[in-house]
Design an enzyme around this catalytic site. Structure first.
Site, short mmCIF file in Angstrom:
data_model
loop_
_atom_site.label_atom_id
_atom_site.label_comp_id
_atom_site.label_asym_id
_atom_site.label_seq_id
_atom_site.Cartn_x
_atom_site.Cartn_y
_atom_site.Cartn_z
N ARG A 170 -38.98 6.38 65.86
CA ARG A 170 -40.44 6.11 66.23
C ARG A 170 -40.71 5.50 64.01
O ARG A 170 -40.28 6.53 63.11
CB ARG A 170 -41.67 6.33 66.53
CG ARG A 170 -41.86 6.29 67.72
CD ARG A 170 -41.62 4.21 68.36
NE ARG A 170 -41.88 4.53 69.86
CZ ARG A 170 -40.60 3.88 70.84
NH1 ARG A 170 -39.48 4.24 69.89
NH2 ARG A 170 -40.43 3.93 71.59
N HIS A 218 -34.93 -2.37 65.42
CA HIS A 218 -35.74 -2.16 65.74
C HIS A 218 -34.65 -2.35 67.60
O HIS A 218 -34.98 -2.70 68.94
CB HIS A 218 -36.76 -2.06 66.62
CG HIS A 218 -37.24 -1.09 68.15
ND1 HIS A 218 -39.05 -0.68 67.34
CD2 HIS A 218 -37.26 0.06 68.24
CE1 HIS A 218 -38.85 0.27 68.34
NE2 HIS A 218 -38.05 0.36 68.79
#
Length: 255
Positions: A170, A218
């Protein structure tokens, strides 16, 4: 608004986006995905990132922009120590595949894990010792109160000089300004980042033009609807039958 809600299902391994909801109803189980294809995809990404560094592809790319022909010796896998932060499904699979490639692999987690053939540290008190022996640091931690900002100036400077950082967990794990400082000072040789504090990454962000940062948007481990649908349906059926859903998280731990 959903008075009969009996389960909340995440469409990924992480659940931090769900736990941030201030209106999260108490007592409703939250289930995360545990999918073999997503685990495999993440291991592929980690292997790619580590090999990109050890085979010096980042430097070859810089040479290409300068039209510079220069042979470089790769780093030998058996001499490279890879430290994985997070020893859940993702971390353990990546560790196994890196070991098969010949890398020295160790792991760190918040709670003790006993994995055959893997040197593992646990808890905040062991973090610095773990970092000191990681030539390549891979972050696959869940995002919790304890891991927020864990990649910061203190932890990054504990890595050996010339270390490389891979963050596929993250964006909030990383203090971005501290990474830039560690790169520009020469303490770190580079970084591969798949996640960011703000996504999409703003056009003005310094990461875009930094020569020592490799970025991806991502995509390390994307959810495949066809692969995960059976797991979601199974949990739907289990809830209707009065059974506990699969892969329920511990809300206090955050994963």
């Amino acid at each position: 608004k959903y008075q009969n809600l009996q389960c909340i299902a995440s469409l990924g391994f992480g659940v931090d986006h769900i736990l941030r909801d201030p209106d999260l109803p108490p007592g409703v189980p939250i289930a995360r995905l545990v999918d073999a294809s997503m685990i495999h995809a993440m291991s592929e990404y980690i292997l790619t990132a580590v090999l990109h560094h050890t085979r010096q592809f980042d430097l070859f790319q810089q040479d290409k922009s300068l039209k510079k022909w220069q042979a470089r010796r790769p780093l030998r896998a058996q001499n490279v120590r890879v430290g994985i932060m997070g020893l859940g499904h993702l971390g353990l699979d990546a560790a196994q595949k890196l070991r098969l490639m010949g890398f020295q692999v160790s792991g760190w987690s918040l709670t003790a894990k006993h994995v055959e053939g893997l040197t593992a540290w646990a808890g905040p008190e062991a973090l610095e010792e773990f970092l000191a022996q990681a030539d390549v640091l891979v972050c696959l931690l869940p995002l919790t109160r304890e891991t927020q900002g864990i990649l910061n100036s203190r932890t990054l400077t504990r890595l050996p000089a010339g270390a490389y950082v891979v963050n596929a967990a993250r964006g909030e794990h990383l203090v971005e300004e501290d990474l830039l400082t560690a790169l520009d000072s020469g303490h770190l040789s580079g970084a591969c980042l798949d996640v960011f504090r703000e996504e999409p990454l703003p056009e003005s962000h310094p990461f875009w033009n930094h020569p020592r940062i490799t970025m991806t948007p991502h995509i390390a481990s994307l959810t495949d609807p066809k692969a995960v649908a059976p797991q979601l349906v199974e949990n739907y059926r289990r809830v209707h039958a009065g059974l506990a859903p699969l892969h329920v998280i511990d809300i206090e731990k955050g994963y």
